[in-house]
Write a protein that holds these residues in place. Sequence first.
Motif, short mmCIF file in Angstrom:
data_model
loop_
_atom_site.label_atom_id
_atom_site.label_comp_id
_atom_site.label_asym_id
_atom_site.label_seq_id
_atom_site.Cartn_x
_atom_site.Cartn_y
_atom_site.Cartn_z
N ALA A 60 0.73 -1.05 -0.05
CA ALA A 60 -0.11 -0.01 0.03
C ALA A 60 0.87 1.15 0.11
O ALA A 60 1.79 1.20 0.63
N LYS A 61 0.48 2.22 -0.77
CA LYS A 61 1.08 3.43 -0.86
C LYS A 61 2.29 3.49 -1.61
O LYS A 61 3.05 4.64 -1.65
N HIS A 117 -2.71 -5.81 -3.32
CA HIS A 117 -1.59 -5.73 -2.16
C HIS A 117 -1.21 -7.00 -1.86
O HIS A 117 -0.70 -7.05 -0.91
N THR A 141 6.99 5.58 2.03
CA THR A 141 5.73 4.72 2.15
C THR A 141 5.00 4.95 3.58
O THR A 141 3.56 5.12 3.48
N TYR A 145 1.24 6.60 4.00
CA TYR A 145 0.25 5.67 4.69
C TYR A 145 -0.36 6.20 5.92
O TYR A 145 -1.41 6.32 6.15
N HIS A 148 -2.76 8.81 4.75
CA HIS A 148 -4.12 7.83 4.16
C HIS A 148 -4.96 7.59 5.45
O HIS A 148 -6.04 7.73 5.31
N GLU A 166 3.15 0.44 13.28
CA GLU A 166 3.65 -0.06 12.06
C GLU A 166 4.83 -0.77 12.09
O GLU A 166 5.01 -1.82 11.26
N TRP A 172 4.58 -3.99 5.12
CA TRP A 172 5.48 -3.57 3.96
C TRP A 172 6.62 -4.67 3.86
O TRP A 172 6.99 -5.24 2.78
#
Length: 291
Positions: A60-61, A117, A141, A145, A148, A166, A172
């Motif tokens: 994602a991103k 993804h 990223t 994110y 987002h 994260e 990731w």
Amino acid sequence: MSERHGVTNRPTRPAPDPMRGLVGGLMRARWALRSARSWLRVRYVWLKPRPGDIYIATAAKAGTTWMQQIVFQLIHEGRGEFEHILQVSPFLEQLGTKPRAEQELDGLPSPRIFKTHLSRGLLRPPANSRVIYVTRAANDTLVSYYHHVCRAHGAHLDFDQFFQREMKNRGWSSHLRSWWPNRRAPNVLHVRYEDLVTDRERELRRVATFLALPLPPERLPDILEKTSFEYMKRHNARFAPPMPGGLSAEGFIREGKVGSGRDALDAGQQALLEKTLAPLFRELGITGNEV
Ligand code: A3P
């Protein structure tokens, strides 16, 4: 509260509540089961793979939407129009909950362009499909994110809390571990977000060659215009994913820069990120800025 390049850092954190953790864990397990069931239906019943299907495989991103637009405009020689990009290039994982997803998949003209993804193991792209694998530096990223997730919550979240979470989530990393070793497979093209920013025309040519698409010189200006940051930002609503509860997706095409992670992470966060990723980079043989 302090601000670093648009991310918000609060000095204190509330103490974790163990019951909330348990309930959250159970809800995540239920959600994972449901997603697995719906994915199996999409992949093995509704999709009916066609030779030449194009999968845009990213964490994602990483610039997924940008690559969807690049591929669509290359196919349509810069004349491609749509109300929303997901109508012409659906997000595979979201199809499982759509009532007419099978008809949607059947109705797409070839070559179909899919956003995903998923890990390679879950996607299992057929050998006669084509995969465009886009990567972007972890810190950039992460910051993208963060913005987002703030948009999806309709609020400014605490960046450090987000960052620490994260570091444990490892979404990731697992995407990289799954795809990176396959990036030179005959049906895979690896494109770096940074290279797209630095020399979009060169990367467009790589994509066109990989997909065996003509790139007539007289069509190149329109393709470049429609894949530019300015054009996509101007038409943000055509690219932004639907937000929960009618929240605004304004600013989805946000900054489009290389290096926003370096500016936003403080020295401690950057060091933790590097330490967290070091074993994976060693395992995958990544030594420099290859991602
Ligand atoms: P930023 O938030 O750093 O600006 P994805 O589509 O995978 O969700 O990726 C979104 C990121 O790609 C956002 O990054 C967005 O701005 C960037 N992006 C989208 N279109 C772009 C373009 N034409 N040029 C540069 N970056 C673009």
